[in-house]
Design a protein around this motif. Structure first.
Motif, PDB file in Angstrom:
ATOM      1  N   ARG A 227       0.778  -1.321   0.145  1.00 23.45           N
ATOM      2  CA  ARG A 227       0.218  -0.034   0.050  1.00 23.45           C
ATOM      3  C   ARG A 227       0.761   1.099   0.052  1.00 23.45           C
ATOM      4  O   ARG A 227       0.839   2.307  -0.705  1.00 23.45           O
ATOM      5  N   PHE A 228       1.845   1.299   0.715  1.00 24.35           N
ATOM      6  CA  PHE A 228       2.702   2.568   0.869  1.00 24.35           C
ATOM      7  C   PHE A 228       3.512   2.618  -0.490  1.00 24.35           C
ATOM      8  O   PHE A 228       3.631   3.793  -0.907  1.00 24.35           O
ATOM      9  N   ASN A 230       2.344   1.574  -3.563  1.00 26.62           N
ATOM     10  CA  ASN A 230       1.513   2.022  -4.555  1.00 26.62           C
ATOM     11  C   ASN A 230       0.907   3.153  -4.391  1.00 26.62           C
ATOM     12  O   ASN A 230       0.881   4.009  -5.478  1.00 26.62           O
ATOM     13  N   ALA A 231       0.898   4.000  -3.183  1.00 24.39           N
ATOM     14  CA  ALA A 231       0.731   5.348  -3.184  1.00 24.39           C
ATOM     15  C   ALA A 231       1.727   6.400  -3.693  1.00 24.39           C
ATOM     16  O   ALA A 231       1.742   7.163  -4.318  1.00 24.39           O
ATOM     17  N   LEU A 234       2.062   5.945  -7.568  1.00 24.64           N
ATOM     18  CA  LEU A 234       1.009   6.657  -8.276  1.00 24.64           C
ATOM     19  C   LEU A 234       1.465   8.366  -8.207  1.00 24.64           C
ATOM     20  O   LEU A 234       1.102   8.962  -9.099  1.00 24.64           O
ATOM     21  N   ARG A 235       1.829   8.634  -6.975  1.00 20.53           N
ATOM     22  CA  ARG A 235       2.035  10.169  -6.822  1.00 20.53           C
ATOM     23  C   ARG A 235       3.341  10.458  -7.800  1.00 20.53           C
ATOM     24  O   ARG A 235       3.245  11.625  -8.238  1.00 20.53           O
TER      25      ARG A 235
END
Length: 297
Positions: A227-228, A230-231, A234-235
């Motif tokens: 999750r970390f 992937n965020a 994307l950023r």
């Protein structure tokens, strides 16, 4: 009959040659796999999904090589990837080899069955510019996930090798992170550069936990960093880059900096040099510099 063959036959149960593949799986192969193989759950799933439906009720000597080859072709025709088909075949070969050893078979029906061709796809990786962007972004966070990702990119370690690392295996004096049990089943050492040592020095220790990156429970390591990552991905608009691609990036940057594949092989812990070849992504600039080096001579 040789002494070795007699020994194998003697190990088989009475009437073993009249028993089915499912019987052998349930009574011999899977119980031993649970004790001896870390991947026994994979073998159990493959046996249940792919071996038993076709061969489960067949007596072992009745299974033939043509039948195995036809079954393998059918898996491919059903839409499975060649790599998946080959993993399934590898388990079947292991089952049959053990059946021979136990005297349930005189010869494996998988003998001579060739794996499907599966060209290795080029490994995805970040270029030097994006790798620097990732590191700068990670350096602004003190989260465990950020520290773990920095260590992955700076060492080329596998995700589980880093997430399951223990403080007792960190040796700053020799600049090594010991991995007691690697993917190959043997111990290996991860070399620690100056930046990697700096990351280790920044990791806070949690009292009562042996892990570099403790999970919510002190007796377990951090479970995942998807999750970390992937965020962050994307950023930074990195595209479909996975956590494992940081390992590819480490290797690719080494090759493009002029380091040999032998050095990359040692740093990544590959037992087979052919595995390292997929990481050898030479950029156009590297090839031009190599050509200029010859021209200069």
């Amino acid at each position: 009959m040789t002494a070795m063959t007699k020994t194998a036959a003697q190990r088989g149960l009475p009437g073993a040659r009249q028993r089915s593949l499912d019987h052998f799986l349930a009574s011999i192969y899977l119980p031993q796999a649970r004790c001896r193989k870390r991947s026994w759950r994979v073998d159990e799933r493959i046996a249940r999904q792919y071996l038993s439906p076709t061969f489960g009720r067949s007596r072992l000597p009745r299974i033939t090589r043509p039948a195995v080859e036809s079954w393998l072709d059918g898996l491919r025709a059903a839409g499975l990837k060649p790599s998946t088909c080959n993993r399934i075949l590898a388990v079947f070969k292991s089952v049959c080899a053990q059946a021979v050893a136990w005297g349930w078979l005189s010869q494996s029906p998988c003998q001579g069955v060739r794996c499907l061709r599966q060209p290795l796809p080029p490994a995805r990786c970040l270029d030097a510019v994006d790798a620097r962007r990732v590191l700068r972004a990670l350096e602004t966070s003190s989260a465990q996930e950020a520290l773990a990702l920095r260590l992955l990119l700076l060492t080329g370690g596998r995700k589980n090798e880093i997430l399951r690392a223990r403080w007792e295996n960190v040796c700053p004096e020799t600049r090594v992170l010991l991995v007691p049990l690697s993917k190959s089943g043997a111990a290996r050492q991860i070399a620690l550069s100056d930046p990697a040592l700096a990351v280790l020095a920044a990791i806070p220790r949690r009292e009562g936990s042996p892990w570099l990156f403790p999970g919510q429970r002190p007796d377990r390591p951090l479970a995942d960093i998807y999750r970390f990552w992937n965020a962050l991905r994307l950023r930074l608009r990195l595209g479909p880059v996975r956590v494992h691609d940081l390992r590819h990036t480490f290797a690719s940057l080494l090759v493009n900096a002029g380091h040999s594949l032998y050095e990359v092989q040692r740093l990544l812990g590959h037992a087979d040099p052919r595995t390292t070849m997929r990481y050898a992504h030479l950029g156009q600039g590297t090839l031009v510099r190599a050509g200029n080096a010859v021209g200069a001579l």
